[in-house]
Design a protein around this motif. Structure first.
Motif, mmCIF file in Angstrom:
data_model
loop_
_atom_site.group_PDB
_atom_site.id
_atom_site.type_symbol
_atom_site.label_atom_id
_atom_site.label_comp_id
_atom_site.label_asym_id
_atom_site.label_seq_id
_atom_site.Cartn_x
_atom_site.Cartn_y
_atom_site.Cartn_z
ATOM 1 N N ARG A 1 39.464 71.196 -23.920
ATOM 2 C CA ARG A 1 38.728 70.542 -23.058
ATOM 3 C C ARG A 1 37.663 71.101 -22.362
ATOM 4 O O ARG A 1 36.498 70.419 -22.254
ATOM 5 C CB ARG A 1 39.934 70.131 -21.721
ATOM 6 N N PHE B 1 33.634 70.046 -22.145
ATOM 7 C CA PHE B 1 33.031 69.830 -21.202
ATOM 8 C C PHE B 1 31.658 70.670 -21.080
ATOM 9 O O PHE B 1 30.637 70.224 -20.580
ATOM 10 C CB PHE B 1 33.799 70.328 -19.661
ATOM 11 N N GLU C 1 27.972 69.464 -20.857
ATOM 12 C CA GLU C 1 27.008 69.871 -20.061
ATOM 13 C C GLU C 1 25.484 70.211 -20.578
ATOM 14 O O GLU C 1 24.546 69.881 -19.846
ATOM 15 C CB GLU C 1 27.421 71.156 -19.097
ATOM 16 N N LEU D 1 35.135 62.176 -18.461
ATOM 17 C CA LEU D 1 34.440 63.353 -17.362
ATOM 18 C C LEU D 1 33.304 63.929 -18.277
ATOM 19 O O LEU D 1 32.250 64.136 -17.641
ATOM 20 C CB LEU D 1 35.574 64.553 -17.256
ATOM 21 N N LEU E 1 30.277 62.042 -17.377
ATOM 22 C CA LEU E 1 30.153 62.253 -15.775
ATOM 23 C C LEU E 1 29.144 63.483 -15.684
ATOM 24 O O LEU E 1 28.279 63.589 -15.084
ATOM 25 C CB LEU E 1 31.309 62.280 -15.020
ATOM 26 N N VAL F 1 29.900 62.756 -10.321
ATOM 27 C CA VAL F 1 30.938 63.696 -10.434
ATOM 28 C C VAL F 1 31.860 63.977 -9.239
ATOM 29 O O VAL F 1 32.982 64.139 -9.091
ATOM 30 C CB VAL F 1 30.552 65.261 -11.175
ATOM 31 N N ARG G 1 34.043 61.189 -8.420
ATOM 32 C CA ARG G 1 35.259 61.186 -9.184
ATOM 33 C C ARG G 1 36.374 62.164 -8.575
ATOM 34 O O ARG G 1 37.563 61.818 -8.727
ATOM 35 C CB ARG G 1 35.032 61.448 -10.673
ATOM 36 N N GLY H 1 41.795 67.515 -15.534
ATOM 37 C CA GLY H 1 40.845 68.259 -16.022
ATOM 38 C C GLY H 1 40.032 69.138 -15.020
ATOM 39 O O GLY H 1 38.941 69.685 -15.512
ATOM 40 N N TYR H 2 40.613 69.313 -14.024
ATOM 41 C CA TYR H 2 40.033 70.146 -12.893
ATOM 42 C C TYR H 2 40.591 71.673 -12.785
ATOM 43 O O TYR H 2 41.881 71.650 -13.330
ATOM 44 C CB TYR H 2 40.326 69.517 -11.562
ATOM 45 N N THR H 3 39.957 72.493 -12.028
ATOM 46 C CA THR H 3 40.890 73.853 -11.864
ATOM 47 C C THR H 3 40.974 73.726 -10.340
ATOM 48 O O THR H 3 40.443 73.171 -9.272
ATOM 49 C CB THR H 3 39.658 74.802 -12.275
ATOM 50 N N PHE I 1 35.274 71.222 -10.396
ATOM 51 C CA PHE I 1 34.978 70.860 -11.768
ATOM 52 C C PHE I 1 33.674 71.561 -12.074
ATOM 53 O O PHE I 1 32.772 70.655 -11.743
ATOM 54 C CB PHE I 1 35.169 69.231 -11.726
ATOM 55 N N ARG I 2 33.620 72.586 -12.649
ATOM 56 C CA ARG I 2 32.181 73.212 -13.279
ATOM 57 C C ARG I 2 31.386 73.210 -12.228
ATOM 58 O O ARG I 2 30.448 72.384 -12.011
ATOM 59 C CB ARG I 2 31.771 72.510 -14.498
#
Lengths: 599, 279
Positions: free
Chosen positions: A345, A349, A353, A374, A377, B120, B123, B160-162, B239-240
């Motif tokens: 994943r 991403f 990016e 995502l 996005l 982003v 979301r 999907g996040y940290t 998220f990044r």
């Protein structure tokens, strides 16, 4: 190509020469008149046919124009030759062609090699202002910028700058050779001209075709005057006002034997809002990477048109605040397996990016579609989810076919899906062995087999990344099955790298150590009860969490590995340390392998 | 509302008022943010706004994070949390975090926003809702706080996040807040009010004897059922380069739990999207 593949030829007069012009993509229909005109200029020693594969691909959407530079192909040569190839005269030719093929609207300009050198002149000269909407430069610097580049480095020498000067100086050997009188002409009309097609095909790995054309000896002999008429003068006295008056896209092949990538370091000064692209290939991109070139040209031309065109200021969406990843991966198609979680994943991403299109594959439909969502996005121009179990051969075949028909050939494949299995060899059942090999090894084999075949058939390179593991070279009594599967993946990658190198396809094995992903939560522990299974899972998850190495860092290292086409990329200090130890003192590693893990 | 140990039922109104005041402060400052303003400008504006309205002491002084600092990118040492000269740009996410004390009641809030559209960030904000629901549900089930922490982690990973609240001191997702005596002089150490630190230390001592901790962390010290009292809960998604959080008070009683107030910007925002979806 929808009947657009046929070129119409015509002749355009410019001063005392007749230029042979070929047009694609105009069938006299009404909507054709509204199409943007793209003029492709060839280099040395070439004729307009160098662009034929690219032109056919662009002809669906644009009015594509090629012409033979004076003295090349079927265009006539100036008399006398000396002084007849000055950039001012070449600018006259370009304006004559542009006025003939697109009298009312400015054109999009693309140049390769000397075509790009000319293109820079056109894009920076005062009298062409308003005739060019955008310029795509492939492997050819502006002589003025080059002159300033040399001067700056000579005046302010540092060890690095001197090295850059010497590096480019060595790459320019042929320029000096072409300045000797008569000899180059003799060579080209003699043995060199005869051998050239074969040499070029071997060194550049050109696909077979009707290139170079029979006019090559003549083109090369005349073209020597391009160098003699311009290079010394422009490098000694570069123009101080060589600023681009149209948006510029720079496409740099990283393996160019004639031009250093460093040449373009100062370019942002001359072309504000410059969009950079890099591609791992050699010099003759129009022959070796026509698909990629056509895509980038299409994208840039479309973006310029949408932005209103013709403005000197960089329009929104044209400039990339790129960074090396975006330069290399922008617009490419990337397929990642195991993209529903963890490293897969994070990799999806990271590519998203950088502006790549993403196919996120996972056996869990929900997480795969979440990744795709995502990714969009984050800026991926397209992202799609596919639900496939990589160990299922037929499902993988269907996937490969579907991806090719719907999205095209994959540029970067990341075989990342894997499962964990812990437990001693004697505790591991054949069923567990089968499962771990099915996913970790066969999944990679299926992926490589199917997608490498597509890449080879396309003939425009690509890259394959296989996620192995530090366990691939780190023996351990606790992970015999997992380590075996990953060691196989590592060796498979190395073998594949050797085999696919001749097709321009790179292969990289990534070997992470302990990374905080859900692999521990889904891993199997052989030979224990269900309750113990749960305890071991949560215990190992907790240890990995305390270690807390994020998958995002692995993804970063992975992209970097693709960028420099690394063979093996160990990630995390323990993985690098173990790799070093495996080389220096394998006995120490073997002794450590006997220890029980602290679970 | 019986059994909120250490908190009188009518005291909840006091906490609710100061929490609303803090959110009003964040919203007022967020509305003033313009490109080019620095984190320090924003933090100072919050402080001045609150002081004008009678805030004399702080649990902690206002923090402001702009751009990728909302996700604590590259944070290694605690001083990096303090406001810097980072300038706000169009499309940048920001987080305003302040913990004023008003009439002896403490609030600690976090407000996420962005300057102009940022899909982003939208979301992330929308996905925070699941965390608010999850935390309340599991606290009501009286699960161990450490387990809840891990469940929040899992939900984040699935989304999907940290987990960025891990970067906070002790990696806390929440900490207890309490009443504080008002003194004429209320110094702070490293941005934290001494009165509040004293309260936390006292709680920590009690908790250590009784087997609980005022800091809700991923560690074993939080392996206990929810301790009655007021908890400022602050799940923080990353998220990044984009981060988003909310922070608000969760009231835990002996046998139940509830969010102190639903009239908060992020909750109202979710309700509006619900209405929009229904209409």
């Amino acid at each position: 190509m929808n009947g657009n593949g046929e070129a119409r030829e015509r002749w355009v007069r410019s001063g005392d020469v007749e230029l042979c012009v070929a047009e694609y993509g105009m069938e006299g229909k009404e909507e054709d008149a509204r199409r943007p005109t793209v003029v492709l200029v060839h280099g040395y020693p070439d004729s307009k046919e160098v662009w034929s594969s690219v032109a056919e691909r662009l002809a669906d959407r644009f009015h594509v124009v090629l012409y033979d530079v004076r003295g090349h192909g079927r265009s006539s040569a100036p008399r006398p030759l000396r002084g007849g190839f000055r950039l001012e005269k070449l600018t006259d030719d370009f304006l004559a062609v542009a006025d003939a093929v697109s009298p009312d609207r400015p054109v999009h300009l693309v140049g390769h090699d000397w075509g790009s050198v000319q293109g820079w002149e056109f894009a920076t000269a005062k009298r062409t202002e308003g005739r060019i909407v955008s310029f795509t430069s492939v492997s050819g610097p502006s002589l003025d910028h080059f002159g300033h580049w040399i001067k700056h480095r000579m005046r302010h020498p540092t060890p690095r700058r001197v090295a850059q000067l010497l590096g480019q100086g060595a790459r320019s050997w042929y320029v000096y050779a072409l300045h000797t009188p008569v000899l180059p002409e003799l060579a080209w009309r003699g043995a060199l001209g005869r051998q050239w097609p074969r040499m070029l095909a071997r060194v550049e790995k050109l696909p077979p075709g009707e290139y170079p054309t029979p006019s090559l000896p003549q083109d090369a002999a005349h073209g020597a005057w391009l160098y003699r008429d311009n290079v010394r003068e422009r490098l000694a006295h570069p123009r101080a006002d060589a600023y681009a008056h149209a948006p510029v896209q720079l496409i740099t092949p990283s393996g160019d034997p004639f031009l250093s990538e460093r040449l373009y370091d100062d370019l942002d000064r001359w072309a504000p809002g410059l969009r950079r692209r890099t591609v791992p290939a050699k010099h003759w991109l129009p022959r070796t990477r026509p698909g990629q070139l056509a895509e980038w040209i299409t994208e840039f031309v479309t973006a310029t048109e949408d932005a209103g065109g013709g403005t000197t200021s960089p329009a929104k969406g044209l400039t990339g605040d790129c960074g090396p990843f975006a330069e290399r991966f922008g617009g490419q198609l990337v397929l990642v397996t195991g993209a529903g979680s963890g490293i897969g994943r994070a990799t999806a991403f990271a590519f998203a990016e950088a502006g790549a299109r993403i196919v996120a594959v996972d056996r869990d439909a929900e997480t795969a579609s979440r990744t795709a969502e995502l990714a969009r996005l984050l800026g991926a121009p397209g992202a799609w989810a596919e639900t496939v179990d990589v160990s299922d051969e037929q499902a993988m075949e269907k996937l490969a076919e579907k991806v090719r028909t719907e999205h095209g050939v994959v540029d970067v494949l990341v075989n990342n899906a894997g499962i964990g299995l812990s437990g001693t060899f004697l505790d591991t059942s054949p069923e567990e062995w089968r499962r771990v090999l099915d996913v970790n090894l066969w999944g990679v084999i299926h992926g490589c087999r199917l997608f490498a075949r597509q890449m080879v058939d396309r003939g425009q390179g690509g890259h394959i990344v296989n996620t192995a593991s530090a366990a691939a070279y780190l023996p351990s009594r606790a992970l015999p099955a997992y380590s075996t599967s990953k060691a196989a993946v590592l060796m498979l990658s190395e073998c594949l790298r050797a085999e696919l190198a001749e097709h321009g396809i790179g292969v990289t094995a990534v070997c992470p150590g302990f990374v905080n992903t859900n692999i521990t939560a889904t891993a199997r522990f052989a030979g224990v009860t269900e309750k113990e299974q749960e305890r071991l899972r949560s215990k190992s998850s907790r240890l990995y969490r305390i270690r807390n190495y994020p998958p995002e860092k692995v993804a970063g290292a992975l992209l970097h590995g693709v960028l420099r086409n690394a063979a093996v990329v160990p990630v995390t200090p323990e993985a690098r340390g173990a790799r070093l130890l495996a080389r220096l003192s394998p006995r120490a590693l073997r002794a450590m392998a006997r220890l029980d893990p602290p679970l | 509302m019986s059994g909120v140990r250490g908190v009188q039922p009518d005291a909840l109104d006091g906490f609710r008022d100061v929490q609303r005041l803090a959110y009003a402060c964040a919203e007022a400052v967020a509305a003033q943010l313009r490109p080019g303003m620095t984190e320090r400008d924003a933090a100072r504006a919050m402080r001045e706004w609150a002081v004008e309205r009678g805030v004399r002491d702080w649990f902690h002084l206002p923090f402001a994070w702009f751009g990728d600092r909302t996700a604590f990118v590259g944070f290694k040492i605690p001083t990096q949390f303090f406001p810097t000269h980072r300038r706000l740009e169009a499309g940048m996410p920001f987080i305003l975090d302040l913990a004023p004390i008003h009439r002896g009641f403490t609030a600690d809030i976090g407000y996420s926003g962005c300057l102009g559209p940022n899909p982003v960030h939208d979301r992330l904000l929308a996905d925070l809702r699941d965390h608010r629901d999850l935390i309340l549900r599991e606290v009501r089930e009286r699960r161990s706080l450490q387990r809840i922490y891990e469940d929040v982690d899992r939900l984040m990973a699935r989304q999907g996040y940290t987990n960025r609240h891990r970067a906070y001191p002790f990696g806390v997702i929440a900490h207890k807040v309490d009443r504080v005596k008002e003194h004429r002089w209320s110094p702070h150490i490293a941005g934290f009010g001494t009165q509040s630190l004293r309260g936390l230390a006292k709680d920590a001592l009690h908790g250590h004897r009784e087997g609980w901790s005022p800091l809700w962390s991923p560690y074993r010290m939080s392996d206990h059922p929810p301790q009655p009292g007021l908890w400022a809960v602050e799940p923080h998604l990353g998220f990044r380069g984009t981060g988003a959080k909310f922070e608000e008070i969760l009231v835990v009683t002996e046998d139940d739990a509830f969010w102190l107030d639903d009239e908060l910007p992020h909750v109202k925002r979710w309700q509006e999207t619900d209405k929009g979806a229904a209409a």
